[in-house]
Write an enzyme that holds these catalytic residues in place. Structure first.
Site, PDB file in Angstrom:
ATOM      1  N   SER A 197      27.121  30.919  42.554  1.00  0.00           N
ATOM      2  CA  SER A 197      26.906  32.360  42.541  1.00  0.00           C
ATOM      3  C   SER A 197      25.581  32.713  43.232  1.00  0.00           C
ATOM      4  CB  SER A 197      26.979  32.878  41.100  1.00  0.00           C
ATOM      5  OG  SER A 197      27.081  34.273  41.061  1.00  0.00           O
ATOM      6  N   ASP A 250      37.973  36.275  42.075  1.00  0.00           N
ATOM      7  CA  ASP A 250      36.553  36.619  42.081  1.00  0.00           C
ATOM      8  C   ASP A 250      36.300  37.639  43.184  1.00  0.00           C
ATOM      9  OD1 ASP A 250      33.788  36.658  42.001  1.00  0.00           O
ATOM     10  OD2 ASP A 250      33.539  34.616  42.766  1.00  0.00           O
ATOM     11  N   HIS A 279      35.385  33.904  38.508  1.00  0.00           N
ATOM     12  CA  HIS A 279      33.988  33.592  38.797  1.00  0.00           C
ATOM     13  C   HIS A 279      33.407  32.742  37.662  1.00  0.00           C
ATOM     14  CE1 HIS A 279      30.176  34.471  40.843  1.00  0.00           C
ATOM     15  NE2 HIS A 279      29.632  34.510  39.635  1.00  0.00           N
TER      16      HIS A 279
END
Length: 316
Positions: A153, A253, A283
């Site tokens: 991320s 995501d 995610h």
């Protein structure tokens, strides 16, 4: 997706925090969840000196696998939108990473926004990577090509930015990087984003468009600066000379499309890239329990990538 799971995710969305106001509460909650049950991990640690003007020391925690099968060191930058996450909250994920890859994992406790906005966290990650690549013996390595950058991320964003900075400043670059569902672009407004996944998956799932925009505002307050290549690597004009890259995305995501766009941009610039999309995944895959199928799928692909010989690189 299972209708009950979709409903549960929508209910979760209704109970979300306002990240701009509640980030400290989220940090505390993450640490509490990570400590249940109490962690029992072998984790010697060291500090490295960043390139910051104040010469501050950056905490790094090293996780040793139960069975070490590889000599590689995975230098890990955690996720959390540059605002949440730390060594403690990512301890379970890093211990899992060490065991499933058979590699030592070095988790970097970089500074967080909004107390330390851009580029503070990036400077910590860059300084740590640079010094380990220059002096791999510090990590018990003889070959700097055994150091692999990994980030999930916002951490994937930092890993990509570190690789860009190392090349631009003429330092040794890592031979490989693993970018897990990374943030690669500055615009996550469904009305203006160039990516369909922002519109398709930005409301109902684990990470929302609003959250990403809140994180970005806390990390970089100046809207114009968010287009900087070190905040949004997709904006980089020169992506040549980057590490061999494994880019993993999650189908459900909102960051899926921008991650894959970065993979294409790297390939077009002449880099070796493998992109893999995990079907029906959300995610945050690497924070799932070890028995979760998406997590196992991710580590199967990571294992294959680590087993490949990296491309020959300039030692400068």
């Amino acid at each position: 997706m299972n209708p009950l799971l979709r409903l549960a995710l929508r209910l979760l969305r209704l109970a979300r925090f306002d990240m701009r106001e509640d980030y400290e509460r989220v940090r505390r909650l993450q640490r509490q969840l990570a400590s249940l049950p109490p962690a029992r991990y072998r984790s010697p640690s060291w500090d490295t000196v960043s390139d910051g003007e104040d010469g501050r020391r950056v905490p790094v925690r090293v996780f040793t696998p139960r069975e070490q099968r590889r000599e590689d060191l995975l230098l890990f930058f955690h996720g959390g939108g540059w605002v949440t996450g730390d060594i403690e909250s990512y301890t379970p994920a890093c211990a899992t990473m060490a065991d499933l890859t058979g590699c030592r994992v070095a988790s970097v406790d970089y500074r967080l926004a909004p107390e330390h906005p851009f580029p503070a966290g990036l400077e910590d990650c860059y300084g740590t990577a640079r010094r380990l690549l220059e002096d791999p013996a510090r990590a018990g390595l003889g070959d700097p090509d055994r150091i692999v950058l990994v980030g999930d991320s916002a951490g994937g964003n930092l890993a990509a930015a570190v690789s860009l900075l190392l090349r631009e400043r003429g330092h040794r670059t890592p031979s490989r990087q693993i970018l897990l569902y990374p943030v690669m672009h500055w615009d996550h407004d469904p009305e203006t984003s160039p990516f369909a996944s922002v519109r398709s998956h930005g409301e109902d799932y684990r990470l929302t468009s609003t959250e990403v925009q809140d994180y970005m505002e806390l990390y970089v307050s100046d809207p114009a600066m968010r287009r900087n290549r070190l905040v949004s690597p997709l904006m980089a004009e020169d992506l040549s000379g980057q590490p061999d890259t494994l880019l993993l995305t999650a189908e459900l995501d909102l960051l899926c499309d921008e991650g894959e766009a970065y993979g294409r941009a790297l390939a077009e610039a002449g880099n070796r890239v493998r992109t893999h999309r995990v079907e029906q995944a959300l995610h945050g895959i690497i924070t799932l329990p070890r028995f979760a199928r998406p997590l196992r799928d991710v580590y199967e692909v990571i294992d294959e990538f680590l087993d490949e010989e990296p491309a020959a690189r300039d030692a400068s």
